[in-house]
Design a protein around this motif. Structure first.
Motif, PDB file in Angstrom:
ATOM      1  N   LEU A   1       1.632   6.477  -7.077  1.00  8.02           N
ATOM      2  CA  LEU A   1       0.510   7.244  -7.627  1.00  8.02           C
ATOM      3  C   LEU A   1       0.694   8.748  -7.399  1.00  8.02           C
ATOM      4  O   LEU A   1       0.400   9.556  -8.286  1.00  8.02           O
ATOM      5  CB  LEU A   1      -0.801   6.762  -6.999  1.00  8.02           C
ATOM      6  CG  LEU A   1      -1.270   5.370  -7.439  1.00  8.02           C
ATOM      7  CD1 LEU A   1      -2.521   4.962  -6.667  1.00  8.02           C
ATOM      8  CD2 LEU A   1      -1.548   5.336  -8.936  1.00  8.02           C
ATOM      9  N   LEU A   2       1.172   9.124  -6.219  1.00  9.87           N
ATOM     10  CA  LEU A   2       1.438  10.539  -5.956  1.00  9.87           C
ATOM     11  C   LEU A   2       2.519  11.069  -6.900  1.00  9.87           C
ATOM     12  O   LEU A   2       2.414  12.200  -7.412  1.00  9.87           O
ATOM     13  CB  LEU A   2       1.869  10.732  -4.499  1.00  9.87           C
ATOM     14  CG  LEU A   2       0.784  10.544  -3.430  1.00  9.87           C
ATOM     15  CD1 LEU A   2       1.383  10.663  -2.041  1.00  9.87           C
ATOM     16  CD2 LEU A   2      -0.343  11.556  -3.615  1.00  9.87           C
ATOM     17  N   ASN A   3       3.528  10.250  -7.139  1.00  9.29           N
ATOM     18  CA  ASN A   3       4.573  10.641  -8.081  1.00  9.29           C
ATOM     19  C   ASN A   3       3.993  10.816  -9.483  1.00  9.29           C
ATOM     20  O   ASN A   3       4.327  11.793 -10.180  1.00  9.29           O
ATOM     21  CB  ASN A   3       5.669   9.581  -8.095  1.00  9.29           C
ATOM     22  CG  ASN A   3       6.632   9.749  -9.256  1.00  9.29           C
ATOM     23  OD1 ASN A   3       7.394  10.700  -9.320  1.00  9.29           O
ATOM     24  ND2 ASN A   3       6.589   8.811 -10.194  1.00  9.29           N
TER      25      ASN A   3
ATOM     26  N   SER B   1       0.835  -1.205   0.000  1.00  9.10           N
ATOM     27  CA  SER B   1       0.000   0.000   0.000  1.00  9.10           C
ATOM     28  C   SER B   1       0.868   1.253   0.000  1.00  9.10           C
ATOM     29  O   SER B   1       0.575   2.220  -0.713  1.00  9.10           O
ATOM     30  CB  SER B   1      -0.920  -0.003   1.226  1.00  9.10           C
ATOM     31  OG  SER B   1      -1.776  -1.134   1.212  1.00  9.10           O
TER      32      SER B   1
ATOM     33  N   VAL C   1       0.912  11.648 -10.351  1.00 11.48           N
ATOM     34  CA  VAL C   1       0.101  12.866 -10.405  1.00 11.48           C
ATOM     35  C   VAL C   1       0.999  14.099 -10.464  1.00 11.48           C
ATOM     36  O   VAL C   1       0.774  15.023 -11.274  1.00 11.48           O
ATOM     37  CB  VAL C   1      -0.839  12.938  -9.190  1.00 11.48           C
ATOM     38  CG1 VAL C   1      -1.548  14.288  -9.134  1.00 11.48           C
ATOM     39  CG2 VAL C   1      -1.865  11.809  -9.237  1.00 11.48           C
ATOM     40  N   PHE C   2       2.039  14.128  -9.621  1.00 14.86           N
ATOM     41  CA  PHE C   2       2.933  15.286  -9.580  1.00 14.86           C
ATOM     42  C   PHE C   2       3.671  15.457 -10.899  1.00 14.86           C
ATOM     43  O   PHE C   2       3.786  16.569 -11.425  1.00 14.86           O
ATOM     44  CB  PHE C   2       3.923  15.115  -8.425  1.00 14.86           C
ATOM     45  CG  PHE C   2       4.814  16.309  -8.203  1.00 14.86           C
ATOM     46  CD1 PHE C   2       4.312  17.595  -8.276  1.00 14.86           C
ATOM     47  CD2 PHE C   2       6.156  16.131  -7.922  1.00 14.86           C
ATOM     48  CE1 PHE C   2       5.130  18.701  -8.073  1.00 14.86           C
ATOM     49  CE2 PHE C   2       6.982  17.227  -7.718  1.00 14.86           C
ATOM     50  CZ  PHE C   2       6.464  18.514  -7.791  1.00 14.86           C
TER      51      PHE C   2
ATOM     52  N   SER D   1       2.439   1.721  -3.419  1.00 15.74           N
ATOM     53  CA  SER D   1       1.422   2.110  -4.405  1.00 15.74           C
ATOM     54  C   SER D   1       1.040   3.580  -4.254  1.00 15.74           C
ATOM     55  O   SER D   1       0.903   4.305  -5.248  1.00 15.74           O
ATOM     56  CB  SER D   1       0.175   1.232  -4.251  1.00 15.74           C
ATOM     57  OG  SER D   1       0.501  -0.133  -4.435  1.00 15.74           O
ATOM     58  N   VAL D   2       0.879   4.031  -3.008  1.00 15.64           N
ATOM     59  CA  VAL D   2       0.511   5.431  -2.773  1.00 15.64           C
ATOM     60  C   VAL D   2       1.621   6.361  -3.255  1.00 15.64           C
ATOM     61  O   VAL D   2       1.357   7.373  -3.924  1.00 15.64           O
ATOM     62  CB  VAL D   2       0.211   5.659  -1.280  1.00 15.64           C
ATOM     63  CG1 VAL D   2       0.097   7.152  -0.979  1.00 15.64           C
ATOM     64  CG2 VAL D   2      -1.070   4.945  -0.876  1.00 15.64           C
ATOM     65  N   ILE D   3       2.878   6.030  -2.938  1.00 17.28           N
ATOM     66  CA  ILE D   3       4.005   6.860  -3.358  1.00 17.28           C
ATOM     67  C   ILE D   3       4.081   6.917  -4.883  1.00 17.28           C
ATOM     68  O   ILE D   3       4.286   7.987  -5.479  1.00 17.28           O
ATOM     69  CB  ILE D   3       5.318   6.321  -2.776  1.00 17.28           C
ATOM     70  CG1 ILE D   3       5.316   6.428  -1.251  1.00 17.28           C
ATOM     71  CG2 ILE D   3       6.509   7.083  -3.357  1.00 17.28           C
ATOM     72  CD1 ILE D   3       5.213   7.842  -0.732  1.00 17.28           C
TER      73      ILE D   3
ATOM     74  N   SER E   1      10.223  12.626  -9.379  1.00 15.56           N
ATOM     75  CA  SER E   1       9.616  13.635  -8.518  1.00 15.56           C
ATOM     76  C   SER E   1      10.554  14.810  -8.283  1.00 15.56           C
ATOM     77  O   SER E   1      10.127  15.974  -8.297  1.00 15.56           O
ATOM     78  CB  SER E   1       9.212  13.018  -7.177  1.00 15.56           C
ATOM     79  OG  SER E   1       8.159  12.097  -7.338  1.00 15.56           O
TER      80      SER E   1
END
Length: 282
Positions: free
Chosen positions: A16-18, A9, A20-21, A12-14, A108
């Motif tokens: 997805l945030l990457n 998890s 989007v950024f 996956s969050v890291i 990032s």
């Protein structure tokens, strides 16, 4: 088991945030480097330069020198980030610390460097333009021509990024493969493909050159941006004949697949997979 789920998890969050950024930064970069300049020329916004000021006076103007220094510092910061983190010793050190997130962190930090550059960039408005199209009817037609060429260049750039596996370029695929226990996706590619990826850091040099230099009005700060990035891209280009030959073979293979009708693509895909396996054995 719970620790594995938490790790998956978190990764996956890291990732997805990457994504989007990086995506938002890419959109901002297209607007900053391309369409904002053309739109400014079409709509007749604020003055981008002072044609009546001679260069001898402009280059002694403290506001011009300050803006040039700030812009050069911003370009240097981007270069340091983009090159030092890609330097093999630093890259290996980061890989040992960050693991599967190494590529995502690199993208990032690149996006962050670009955001700083775009938000802190200083236009040089108190100096002459290198060129500016004012004569009728080209003051209307040339910005429209520039818009068409910029649009086509960005379409080609995005197509090339998709062909070169966008998910792997920004680090999502590495995280996905790690969560499935498949290892590094780059290790599954052929030796010739790995060699190409090592040499081809920027696969869109020509298209970016069009975007950087083709403008109806070309102020001094744009010359700094275009000249600096063009030299940087040229120095980072290290393809040789083997890379070009491999790239030509892969391009022909993909073009054959896309040119076939839907019913014939399955057989072509099998043939392409067999070719990839042959490349791996090479």
């Amino acid at each position: 088991m719970a620790s594995v789920a938490v790790r998956v998890s978190f990764l996956s969050v890291i990732a997805l945030l990457n994504f989007v950024f990086v995506f938002v930064t890419g959109t901002d970069f297209v607007r900053f480097i391309s369409f904002r300049a053309i739109y400014h020329n079409i709509t007749g916004g604020s003055v981008a330069c002072q044609e009546s000021v001679p260069w001898s006076v402009a280059l002694r103007d403290s506001s011009v020198l300050k803006a040039v220094c700030v812009d050069l510092i911003l370009l240097a910061v981007f270069t340091v980030q983009h090159s030092v983190l890609a330097w093999p010793p630093v890259k290996q050190a980061c890989q040992s610390v960050l693991g599967v997130l190494n590529r995502a962190v690199y993208c990032s930090t690149t996006a962050l460097a670009l955001q700083v550059l775009m938000r802190c960039w200083q236009p040089v408005t108190n100096a002459p333009c290198l060129w500016s199209v004012h004569s009728s009817p080209w003051d209307i037609w040339f910005p429209l021509i520039c818009f068409v060429f910029h649009f086509l260049a960005w379409a080609i750039i995005f197509s090339i990024l998709l062909i070169f596996d966008y998910g792997e370029l920004i680090g999502i695929k590495q995280v996905y493969y790690e969560c499935l226990g498949l290892g590094d996706p780059l290790s599954l590619k052929s030796a010739r493909a790995q060699r190409l990826y090592a040499h081809l850091r920027h696969p869109v040099c020509l298209e970016l050159a069009v975007v950087l230099w083709l403008l109806p009005t070309f102020p001094l700060d744009r010359f700094l941006l275009a000249g600096y990035l063009t030299v940087y891209l040229a120095l980072a280009h290290s393809l040789d004949t083997q890379d070009c030959a491999y790239l030509s073979v892969q391009l022909r293979s993909k073009m054959q697949v896309f040119s076939l009708p839907p019913g014939g693509r399955v057989e072509a895909s099998v043939t392409s997979a067999n070719n990839n396996n042959n490349h791996k054995r090479d």
